[in-house]
Design a protein around this motif. Sequence first.
Motif, PDB file in Angstrom:
ATOM      1  N   HIS A 125       0.817  -1.211   0.000  1.00 15.62           N
ATOM      2  CA  HIS A 125       0.000   0.000   0.000  1.00 15.62           C
ATOM      3  C   HIS A 125       0.855   1.267   0.000  1.00 15.62           C
ATOM      4  CE1 HIS A 125      -3.401  -2.585   0.448  1.00 15.62           C
ATOM      5  NE2 HIS A 125      -2.963  -3.060   1.601  1.00 15.62           N
ATOM      6  N   ARG A 126       2.125   1.129  -0.363  1.00 14.09           N
ATOM      7  CA  ARG A 126       3.000   2.290  -0.451  1.00 14.09           C
ATOM      8  C   ARG A 126       3.231   2.667  -1.910  1.00 14.09           C
ATOM      9  NH1 ARG A 126       7.457   1.988   4.425  1.00 14.09           N
ATOM     10  NH2 ARG A 126       6.062   1.144   6.035  1.00 14.09           N
ATOM     11  N   ASP A 127       3.538   3.928  -2.145  1.00 14.73           N
ATOM     12  CA  ASP A 127       3.659   4.420  -3.520  1.00 14.73           C
ATOM     13  C   ASP A 127       5.037   4.111  -4.093  1.00 14.73           C
ATOM     14  OD1 ASP A 127       5.422   6.304  -2.439  1.00 14.73           O
ATOM     15  OD2 ASP A 127       3.880   7.872  -2.327  1.00 14.73           O
ATOM     16  N   TYR A 128       5.185   4.451  -5.385  1.00 18.49           N
ATOM     17  CA  TYR A 128       6.428   4.074  -6.061  1.00 18.49           C
ATOM     18  C   TYR A 128       7.628   4.811  -5.480  1.00 18.49           C
ATOM     19  CZ  TYR A 128       6.365   8.426  -8.830  1.00 18.49           C
ATOM     20  OH  TYR A 128       6.388   9.730  -9.237  1.00 18.49           O
ATOM     21  N   GLN A 129       7.428   6.024  -4.958  1.00 17.15           N
ATOM     22  CA  GLN A 129       8.554   6.732  -4.351  1.00 17.15           C
ATOM     23  C   GLN A 129       9.099   5.971  -3.151  1.00 17.15           C
ATOM     24  OE1 GLN A 129       5.582   8.224  -5.084  1.00 17.15           O
ATOM     25  NE2 GLN A 129       5.885  10.338  -5.826  1.00 17.15           N
ATOM     26  N   GLN A 130       8.194   5.397  -2.348  1.00 15.48           N
ATOM     27  CA  GLN A 130       8.644   4.637  -1.187  1.00 15.48           C
ATOM     28  C   GLN A 130       9.307   3.328  -1.594  1.00 15.48           C
ATOM     29  OE1 GLN A 130       4.650   5.072   0.574  1.00 15.48           O
ATOM     30  NE2 GLN A 130       5.664   5.752   2.461  1.00 15.48           N
ATOM     31  N   HIS A 170      15.287   2.265 -19.232  1.00 12.64           N
ATOM     32  CA  HIS A 170      15.632   3.688 -19.258  1.00 12.64           C
ATOM     33  C   HIS A 170      16.113   4.113 -20.655  1.00 12.64           C
ATOM     34  CE1 HIS A 170      15.188   5.191 -15.105  1.00 12.64           C
ATOM     35  NE2 HIS A 170      15.276   3.903 -14.795  1.00 12.64           N
ATOM     36  N   TYR A 171      16.799   3.218 -21.323  1.00 14.96           N
ATOM     37  CA  TYR A 171      17.244   3.469 -22.706  1.00 14.96           C
ATOM     38  C   TYR A 171      16.045   3.781 -23.601  1.00 14.96           C
ATOM     39  CZ  TYR A 171      19.148   2.134 -27.349  1.00 14.96           C
ATOM     40  OH  TYR A 171      19.521   2.082 -28.670  1.00 14.96           O
ATOM     41  N   TRP A 172      14.973   2.996 -23.468  1.00 11.76           N
ATOM     42  CA  TRP A 172      13.796   3.204 -24.313  1.00 11.76           C
ATOM     43  C   TRP A 172      12.964   4.393 -23.844  1.00 11.76           C
ATOM     44  CZ3 TRP A 172      14.030   1.486 -28.893  1.00 11.76           C
ATOM     45  CH2 TRP A 172      14.734   0.307 -29.170  1.00 11.76           C
ATOM     46  N   LEU A 173      12.889   4.625 -22.552  1.00  8.92           N
ATOM     47  CA  LEU A 173      12.208   5.818 -22.069  1.00  8.92           C
ATOM     48  C   LEU A 173      12.882   7.077 -22.616  1.00  8.92           C
ATOM     49  CD1 LEU A 173      11.595   4.852 -18.333  1.00  8.92           C
ATOM     50  CD2 LEU A 173       9.826   5.085 -20.085  1.00  8.92           C
ATOM     51  N   ASP A 174      14.196   7.066 -22.666  1.00  7.32           N
ATOM     52  CA  ASP A 174      14.928   8.223 -23.182  1.00  7.32           C
ATOM     53  C   ASP A 174      14.649   8.453 -24.665  1.00  7.32           C
ATOM     54  OD1 ASP A 174      16.067   8.795 -20.734  1.00  7.32           O
ATOM     55  OD2 ASP A 174      17.946   7.722 -21.156  1.00  7.32           O
ATOM     56  N   LYS A 175      14.244   7.415 -25.377  1.00  5.40           N
ATOM     57  CA  LYS A 175      13.915   7.561 -26.797  1.00  5.40           C
ATOM     58  C   LYS A 175      12.459   7.960 -27.029  1.00  5.40           C
ATOM     59  CE  LYS A 175      17.613   4.710 -28.628  1.00  5.40           C
ATOM     60  NZ  LYS A 175      18.295   5.917 -29.147  1.00  5.40           N
ATOM     61  N   GLY A 176      11.692   8.099 -25.947  1.00  6.04           N
ATOM     62  CA  GLY A 176      10.319   8.563 -26.088  1.00  6.04           C
ATOM     63  C   GLY A 176       9.264   7.506 -25.920  1.00  6.04           C
ATOM     64  N   VAL A 177       9.656   6.256 -25.662  1.00  2.00           N
ATOM     65  CA  VAL A 177       8.661   5.217 -25.405  1.00  2.00           C
ATOM     66  C   VAL A 177       7.915   5.564 -24.112  1.00  2.00           C
ATOM     67  CG1 VAL A 177       8.383   2.790 -24.742  1.00  2.00           C
ATOM     68  CG2 VAL A 177       9.848   3.406 -26.683  1.00  2.00           C
ATOM     69  N   ASP A 178       6.597   5.370 -24.126  1.00  4.65           N
ATOM     70  CA  ASP A 178       5.743   5.814 -23.020  1.00  4.65           C
ATOM     71  C   ASP A 178       5.355   4.705 -22.049  1.00  4.65           C
ATOM     72  OD1 ASP A 178       5.180   8.642 -24.021  1.00  4.65           O
ATOM     73  OD2 ASP A 178       4.538   7.441 -25.736  1.00  4.65           O
ATOM     74  N   ASN A 236       9.843  -1.101 -11.670  1.00  2.00           N
ATOM     75  CA  ASN A 236       8.731  -0.185 -11.918  1.00  2.00           C
ATOM     76  C   ASN A 236       8.860   1.107 -11.126  1.00  2.00           C
ATOM     77  OD1 ASN A 236       7.560  -1.898 -13.776  1.00  2.00           O
ATOM     78  ND2 ASN A 236       6.284  -2.936 -12.243  1.00  2.00           N
ATOM     79  N   SER A 237       9.384   1.028  -9.913  1.00  3.06           N
ATOM     80  CA  SER A 237       9.584   2.268  -9.165  1.00  3.06           C
ATOM     81  C   SER A 237      10.667   3.118  -9.820  1.00  3.06           C
ATOM     82  CB  SER A 237       9.936   1.973  -7.706  1.00  3.06           C
ATOM     83  OG  SER A 237      11.146   1.246  -7.587  1.00  3.06           O
ATOM     84  N   ASN A 240       9.409   8.627 -15.251  1.00  2.00           N
ATOM     85  CA  ASN A 240       8.191   9.057 -15.926  1.00  2.00           C
ATOM     86  C   ASN A 240       6.987   8.568 -15.136  1.00  2.00           C
ATOM     87  OD1 ASN A 240       6.038   9.661 -17.566  1.00  2.00           O
ATOM     88  ND2 ASN A 240       6.673   8.371 -19.293  1.00  2.00           N
ATOM     89  N   PRO A 241       6.436   9.413 -14.264  1.00  2.19           N
ATOM     90  CA  PRO A 241       5.307   8.979 -13.422  1.00  2.19           C
ATOM     91  C   PRO A 241       4.086   8.541 -14.228  1.00  2.19           C
ATOM     92  CG  PRO A 241       6.255  11.019 -12.584  1.00  2.19           C
ATOM     93  CD  PRO A 241       6.881  10.772 -13.923  1.00  2.19           C
ATOM     94  N   ASN A 242       3.992   8.973 -15.485  1.00  2.00           N
ATOM     95  CA  ASN A 242       2.840   8.623 -16.318  1.00  2.00           C
ATOM     96  C   ASN A 242       3.090   7.412 -17.213  1.00  2.00           C
ATOM     97  OD1 ASN A 242       1.223  10.842 -15.408  1.00  2.00           O
ATOM     98  ND2 ASN A 242       2.481  12.188 -16.676  1.00  2.00           N
ATOM     99  N   ALA A 243       4.225   6.756 -17.043  1.00  7.27           N
ATOM    100  CA  ALA A 243       4.510   5.572 -17.860  1.00  7.27           C
ATOM    101  C   ALA A 243       3.405   4.541 -17.687  1.00  7.27           C
ATOM    102  CB  ALA A 243       5.856   4.978 -17.470  1.00  7.27           C
ATOM    103  N   PHE A 244       3.044   3.885 -18.789  1.00  4.58           N
ATOM    104  CA  PHE A 244       1.973   2.872 -18.826  1.00  4.58           C
ATOM    105  C   PHE A 244       2.621   1.506 -18.678  1.00  4.58           C
ATOM    106  CE2 PHE A 244      -0.916  -0.094 -20.804  1.00  4.58           C
ATOM    107  CZ  PHE A 244      -2.190   0.421 -20.626  1.00  4.58           C
TER     108      PHE A 244
END
Length: 625
Positions: free
Chosen positions: A276-281, A303-311, A330-331, A337-341
């Motif tokens: 029940h804790r969030d990703y920051q924790q 992180h490599y793919w996030l940097d290329k714009g993958v969502d 995932n954390s 990217n807090p909005n990553a799907f």
Amino acid sequence: MVKVACVAAVSVIILGCHTMTQKPSFEPSPNAVKPVVYQVFTRLFGNMKSANIPWGTIAQNGVGKFSDFNRQALAGIKELGVTHIWYTGVPHHAVIADYTEYDISEDDPDVVKGRAGSPYAVKDYYSVNPDLADNPANRLAEFEQLITRTHAAGMKVIIDIVPNHVARNYQSVAKPDGVEDFGATDNTDVEYARDNNFYYIPGKSFRVPESAVPLGGEEHPLADGRFFETPAKWTGNGARQAQPDINDWYETVKVNYGVRPDGSYDFPTLPDDFRHRDYQQHAAFWAGKSVPDSWLKFEHIVHYWLDKGVDGFRYDMAEMVPVEFWSYLNSSIKSKNPNAFILAEVYNPSLYRDYLQLAKMDYLYDKVGFYDAIKAIIGQRQTTDALEIIQTSMQDIEHHMLHFLENHDEQRIASPEFAGDAQWGQPALVVSSLISTSPTLLYFGQEVGEDGSENAGFGQPSRTSIFDYVGVPAHQRWMNNGLFDGGQLTEEEASLRDFYQQVLNISAHHPAMAGEYMSLHSANRLTQSDYDGSQFAFARWLDDSLLIVVSSFASSHAKSYNLIIPETLVSKLHFADGLFQGRDLLAAGDYQLHVEQGVGNIQINIQAKSAIVIEFKAFEKSNLR
């Protein structure tokens, strides 16, 4: 071509009709209320060839490219209410083609399924499938351009990550400086070590499974029944034999996450209160802790793919990888990217809450439950009573359970092995996409009734092949030689696509989709003789907007009954006694909600294999007296 007939009911109610020109008549939310994911098998989408020769080559059967997703194609996807495109088969996987001029090693057919290869046998996580590029030397840049085009079209990009296993011949030629390949520094003298990327069978060499017949028996220089791997590694599904069975995932090897061969963990475990804790924790929990090397490698990859714009990412067979790794990964993703799907394939219902709450997944497949029930109802093996039970059991996590009727693993609705008729998708889609606040997934070609009947080679008919080069006929008719305007669709296919467009736009944009849910099933099952186990009704509402949704899974004959709207719902919506005017958002028919002494009823006349979605506004009283 057969025209679909409209059936007029008593008074002004029109049911069971759908025409291509009608659009949803509601006030859409300015932003998407919930996601609609369009899964597309990337190499098949733009392929215009139709020879469909079993085990055919690219030259014979053709292949789609990144560039096929042009502005017109993306607009055609977007109009289906789509918010995210899941480009399946993008990371470079093993494939039977000669790309040696681009410094890519050839893959051995003895450990490749099909000619085009499985997208889940990834060979290089820092590159993309060269088949998909117009110029393989620029394949990564071409995918980056596709990401940009997709974003410009107002949609987000999802790709696959397959942490449980990699191709037997994993060898990255595109990895950044300082990155080591999986297994490059493993101690191969032992079965297990925490920081080994693979498990080994010391003293034994890998042997190709018995009965393996690569390329359908066609001659190939490397198809000799041998593949050099010594010592042998565990196979992707966990098989520990040097010679796996033909039914094992023999083309892949299992990745080691610090799980010892006896199943015990060689890494810190999460306290249960972290569910029940969030990703920051979660991120703070892992900060500074020593974790297995495979964790670090996959963190770098995402992180490599996030940097290329993958969502976002769809994780293959997530339940075969420990929860703690997912919490770590995932954390880390959400911190960037807090909005990553984040969508995961998990099939064990007893693990759903662990993978949502502890592993910090956004969404899981609702297969063993909702999808399986829908399929059984269509097959007349189960009644709709099951849907109410399942939805009730999922209420605490319903928002996170992605609904689908097709994907690359499942049979096409129109295939004889499933329903044999794409029209069964209509009542199923309405229930699946509107019953909850969870995302809806649409598999390309589903919206035009693709039947998956092609014998492509390794892949079996009923599921559009993910292993071979093949054309997808109904989808190709929508593609219309690259115009992407549906110009070659039959009337029935075009009508079906328009139906999907209407329903999915309701799913994505109707305000009530973010509101509350109430089943109307039990109340009507007990009181209405014609409301039987082939019918399913529920309500969705938010503020003054009410949707009454009714689907008929009857195989033939219309059903007529007074649908009871219970006092509890009437009271929640503050409907006073009287008549209220409603309209079907699918067929533009008019309906009357009659409220008397706090209980409502609606006269329903619904055709077999169809659905209605009636919108009521609390203030819209009828002038009829």
